[in-house]
Scaffold this motif. Structure first.
Motif, PDB file in Angstrom:
ATOM      1  N   VAL A 153      32.713  39.373 -22.077  1.00  7.36           N
ATOM      2  CA  VAL A 153      32.126  38.138 -21.559  1.00  7.36           C
ATOM      3  C   VAL A 153      31.815  38.299 -20.070  1.00  7.36           C
ATOM      4  O   VAL A 153      30.715  37.968 -19.615  1.00  7.36           O
ATOM      5  N   LEU A 154      32.766  38.814 -19.301  1.00  5.60           N
ATOM      6  CA  LEU A 154      32.529  39.028 -17.870  1.00  5.60           C
ATOM      7  C   LEU A 154      31.388  40.006 -17.660  1.00  5.60           C
ATOM      8  O   LEU A 154      30.555  39.822 -16.768  1.00  5.60           O
ATOM      9  N   ASP A 155      31.309  41.037 -18.468  1.00  3.12           N
ATOM     10  CA  ASP A 155      30.217  42.000 -18.385  1.00  3.12           C
ATOM     11  C   ASP A 155      28.877  41.316 -18.652  1.00  3.12           C
ATOM     12  O   ASP A 155      27.892  41.575 -17.964  1.00  3.12           O
ATOM     13  N   GLY A 156      28.839  40.431 -19.635  1.00  2.00           N
ATOM     14  CA  GLY A 156      27.608  39.712 -19.937  1.00  2.00           C
ATOM     15  C   GLY A 156      27.184  38.799 -18.801  1.00  2.00           C
ATOM     16  O   GLY A 156      26.003  38.753 -18.432  1.00  2.00           O
ATOM     17  N   VAL A 157      28.140  38.080 -18.215  1.00  2.00           N
ATOM     18  CA  VAL A 157      27.829  37.178 -17.105  1.00  2.00           C
ATOM     19  C   VAL A 157      27.370  37.990 -15.888  1.00  2.00           C
ATOM     20  O   VAL A 157      26.373  37.655 -15.237  1.00  2.00           O
ATOM     21  N   GLU A 158      28.079  39.070 -15.594  1.00  2.00           N
ATOM     22  CA  GLU A 158      27.679  39.932 -14.477  1.00  2.00           C
ATOM     23  C   GLU A 158      26.298  40.538 -14.734  1.00  2.00           C
ATOM     24  O   GLU A 158      25.461  40.601 -13.830  1.00  2.00           O
ATOM     25  N   GLY A 159      26.047  40.971 -15.962  1.00  2.99           N
ATOM     26  CA  GLY A 159      24.743  41.532 -16.300  1.00  2.99           C
ATOM     27  C   GLY A 159      23.635  40.511 -16.144  1.00  2.99           C
ATOM     28  O   GLY A 159      22.565  40.801 -15.588  1.00  2.99           O
ATOM     29  N   LEU A 160      23.872  39.294 -16.615  1.00  6.05           N
ATOM     30  CA  LEU A 160      22.883  38.229 -16.505  1.00  6.05           C
ATOM     31  C   LEU A 160      22.574  37.932 -15.043  1.00  6.05           C
ATOM     32  O   LEU A 160      21.406  37.846 -14.634  1.00  6.05           O
ATOM     33  N   PHE A 161      23.615  37.794 -14.224  1.00  9.09           N
ATOM     34  CA  PHE A 161      23.413  37.496 -12.809  1.00  9.09           C
ATOM     35  C   PHE A 161      22.705  38.660 -12.117  1.00  9.09           C
ATOM     36  O   PHE A 161      21.763  38.457 -11.351  1.00  9.09           O
TER      37      PHE A 161
ATOM     38  N   GLN B 239      41.957  30.001 -27.981  1.00 15.76           N
ATOM     39  CA  GLN B 239      41.026  30.971 -28.542  1.00 15.76           C
ATOM     40  C   GLN B 239      41.659  32.353 -28.502  1.00 15.76           C
ATOM     41  O   GLN B 239      41.722  32.977 -27.445  1.00 15.76           O
ATOM     42  N   PRO B 240      42.141  32.827 -29.634  1.00 18.44           N
ATOM     43  CA  PRO B 240      42.719  34.168 -29.628  1.00 18.44           C
ATOM     44  C   PRO B 240      41.626  35.197 -29.365  1.00 18.44           C
ATOM     45  O   PRO B 240      40.449  34.952 -29.600  1.00 18.44           O
ATOM     46  N   GLY B 241      42.030  36.318 -28.871  1.00 15.92           N
ATOM     47  CA  GLY B 241      41.048  37.375 -28.645  1.00 15.92           C
ATOM     48  C   GLY B 241      41.563  38.388 -27.659  1.00 15.92           C
ATOM     49  O   GLY B 241      42.488  38.136 -26.897  1.00 15.92           O
ATOM     50  N   ALA B 242      40.957  39.519 -27.697  1.00 13.02           N
ATOM     51  CA  ALA B 242      41.355  40.615 -26.823  1.00 13.02           C
ATOM     52  C   ALA B 242      40.832  40.397 -25.412  1.00 13.02           C
ATOM     53  O   ALA B 242      39.822  39.729 -25.201  1.00 13.02           O
ATOM     54  N   GLU B 243      41.519  40.991 -24.459  1.00 12.19           N
ATOM     55  CA  GLU B 243      41.050  40.948 -23.078  1.00 12.19           C
ATOM     56  C   GLU B 243      39.983  41.992 -22.842  1.00 12.19           C
ATOM     57  O   GLU B 243      39.136  41.832 -21.989  1.00 12.19           O
ATOM     58  N   THR B 244      40.042  43.099 -23.585  1.00  9.24           N
ATOM     59  CA  THR B 244      39.104  44.187 -23.330  1.00  9.24           C
ATOM     60  C   THR B 244      38.136  44.363 -24.487  1.00  9.24           C
ATOM     61  O   THR B 244      38.457  44.116 -25.642  1.00  9.24           O
ATOM     62  N   GLY B 245      36.960  44.772 -24.126  1.00 12.86           N
ATOM     63  CA  GLY B 245      35.906  45.036 -25.091  1.00 12.86           C
ATOM     64  C   GLY B 245      34.838  45.883 -24.423  1.00 12.86           C
ATOM     65  O   GLY B 245      35.030  46.402 -23.327  1.00 12.86           O
TER      66      GLY B 245
ATOM     67  N   ALA C 237      24.730  32.191 -27.013  1.00 17.72           N
ATOM     68  CA  ALA C 237      23.952  31.013 -27.405  1.00 17.72           C
ATOM     69  C   ALA C 237      23.377  30.379 -26.136  1.00 17.72           C
ATOM     70  O   ALA C 237      24.100  30.136 -25.177  1.00 17.72           O
ATOM     71  N   SER C 238      22.070  30.159 -26.139  1.00 15.16           N
ATOM     72  CA  SER C 238      21.401  29.521 -25.000  1.00 15.16           C
ATOM     73  C   SER C 238      20.704  28.255 -25.456  1.00 15.16           C
ATOM     74  O   SER C 238      20.190  28.188 -26.569  1.00 15.16           O
ATOM     75  N   ASP C 239      20.706  27.260 -24.573  1.00 17.84           N
ATOM     76  CA  ASP C 239      19.941  26.041 -24.815  1.00 17.84           C
ATOM     77  C   ASP C 239      19.370  25.574 -23.480  1.00 17.84           C
ATOM     78  O   ASP C 239      19.414  26.314 -22.500  1.00 17.84           O
ATOM     79  N   ALA C 240      18.865  24.383 -23.432  1.00 19.62           N
ATOM     80  CA  ALA C 240      18.234  23.873 -22.211  1.00 19.62           C
ATOM     81  C   ALA C 240      19.222  23.708 -21.054  1.00 19.62           C
ATOM     82  O   ALA C 240      18.808  23.642 -19.898  1.00 19.62           O
ATOM     83  N   MET C 241      20.505  23.625 -21.342  1.00 17.71           N
ATOM     84  CA  MET C 241      21.502  23.386 -20.297  1.00 17.71           C
ATOM     85  C   MET C 241      22.289  24.622 -19.881  1.00 17.71           C
ATOM     86  O   MET C 241      22.757  24.696 -18.753  1.00 17.71           O
ATOM     87  N   SER C 242      22.468  25.584 -20.796  1.00 21.37           N
ATOM     88  CA  SER C 242      23.367  26.677 -20.462  1.00 21.37           C
ATOM     89  C   SER C 242      23.216  27.858 -21.414  1.00 21.37           C
ATOM     90  O   SER C 242      22.533  27.781 -22.425  1.00 21.37           O
ATOM     91  N   THR C 243      23.894  28.923 -21.041  1.00 28.50           N
ATOM     92  CA  THR C 243      24.091  30.079 -21.904  1.00 28.50           C
ATOM     93  C   THR C 243      25.586  30.256 -22.037  1.00 28.50           C
ATOM     94  O   THR C 243      26.311  30.228 -21.031  1.00 28.50           O
ATOM     95  N   ILE C 244      26.046  30.426 -23.266  1.00 26.36           N
ATOM     96  CA  ILE C 244      27.475  30.584 -23.516  1.00 26.36           C
ATOM     97  C   ILE C 244      27.706  31.946 -24.149  1.00 26.36           C
ATOM     98  O   ILE C 244      27.053  32.293 -25.139  1.00 26.36           O
ATOM     99  N   TYR C 245      28.620  32.707 -23.559  1.00 21.99           N
ATOM    100  CA  TYR C 245      29.043  33.985 -24.126  1.00 21.99           C
ATOM    101  C   TYR C 245      30.472  33.830 -24.604  1.00 21.99           C
ATOM    102  O   TYR C 245      31.330  33.324 -23.858  1.00 21.99           O
ATOM    103  N   THR C 246      30.762  34.259 -25.822  1.00 25.02           N
ATOM    104  CA  THR C 246      32.127  34.275 -26.335  1.00 25.02           C
ATOM    105  C   THR C 246      32.428  35.671 -26.850  1.00 25.02           C
ATOM    106  O   THR C 246      31.542  36.380 -27.332  1.00 25.02           O
ATOM    107  N   GLY C 247      33.690  36.050 -26.714  1.00 33.42           N
ATOM    108  CA  GLY C 247      34.114  37.363 -27.149  1.00 33.42           C
ATOM    109  C   GLY C 247      35.270  37.838 -26.303  1.00 33.42           C
ATOM    110  O   GLY C 247      35.897  37.054 -25.587  1.00 33.42           O
ATOM    111  N   PRO C 248      35.565  39.136 -26.359  1.00 34.33           N
ATOM    112  CA  PRO C 248      36.638  39.674 -25.526  1.00 34.33           C
ATOM    113  C   PRO C 248      36.354  39.427 -24.039  1.00 34.33           C
ATOM    114  O   PRO C 248      35.198  39.463 -23.608  1.00 34.33           O
ATOM    115  N   GLN C 249      37.406  39.172 -23.293  1.00 36.30           N
ATOM    116  CA  GLN C 249      37.269  38.829 -21.870  1.00 36.30           C
ATOM    117  C   GLN C 249      36.373  39.797 -21.117  1.00 36.30           C
ATOM    118  O   GLN C 249      35.449  39.383 -20.414  1.00 36.30           O
ATOM    119  N   ASN C 250      36.624  41.085 -21.222  1.00 34.68           N
ATOM    120  CA  ASN C 250      35.854  42.077 -20.483  1.00 34.68           C
ATOM    121  C   ASN C 250      34.379  42.029 -20.868  1.00 34.68           C
ATOM    122  O   ASN C 250      33.500  42.166 -20.022  1.00 34.68           O
TER     123      ASN C 250
END
Length: 162
Positions: free
Chosen positions: A39-47, A68-74, A24-37
């Motif tokens: 989310v980190l992949d998305g942030v690294e990809g974006l950067f 927030q329950p959820g898996a570490e890997t994805g 989800a993106s808006d004027a202030m930020s982009t938020i990624y939710t999901g498995p830890q791996n």
């Protein structure tokens, strides 16, 4: 930090595979939710998709999982698409609770990220893949310790002298 920042940001958002996360993106930020791996992949990809040689860029973010329950890997589609992407970067990390900082410093030493601690903040420097690998391991450690999360700032091509 470029006169073409709009197309750099929007182009990076468009080029980043977010199929493994909720985005989800808006004027202030982009938020990624999901498995830890993922989310980190998305942030690294974006950067990585926003990176331009010689252009100063910074990203500020927060990793949280408390309640927030959820898996570490994805899935990690961005990392898989760019395994040879390398560039140096600086990273500043604060973890919550800050009493866990000694663990973060030791993890950074093991990752050879030249950790330097200033007050409640840890400063690191290394290659993009090295730093994001560290952030992934740090988040796993903090999750295991039931810590609240981590705040980070990443910078490349800073015009400020060291």
């Amino acid at each position: 930090m470029d006169s073409d920042f709009v197309s750099i940001i929007l182009g990076a958002l468009d080029a980043t595979d977010t199929g493994a996360v909720t985005s989800a993106s808006d004027a202030m930020s982009t938020i990624y939710t999901g498995p830890q791996n993922s989310v980190l992949d998305g942030v690294e990809g974006l950067f990585g998709n926003a990176f331009r040689p010689g252009v100063h860029m910074a990203l500020e973010g927060q990793f949280t999982w408390k309640g927030q329950p959820g898996a570490e890997t994805g899935a990690a589609p961005n990392r898989a698409a760019n395994p040879d992407r390398h560039f140096p970067m600086l990273c500043k990390v604060t973890i919550y609770p800050v009493e866990r900082m000694a663990d973060a410093v030791e993890l950074a030493r093991q990752a050879e990220l030249q950790p330097a601690q200033a007050a409640d903040t840890l400063r690191l420097q290394g290659d993009v893949q090295q730093v994001f690998g560290y952030l992934d391991r740090l988040c796993s450690l903090l999750r295991q310790q039931n810590a609240a999360g981590a705040h980070f700032t990443i910078s490349v091509n800073s015009p400020t002298a060291e």
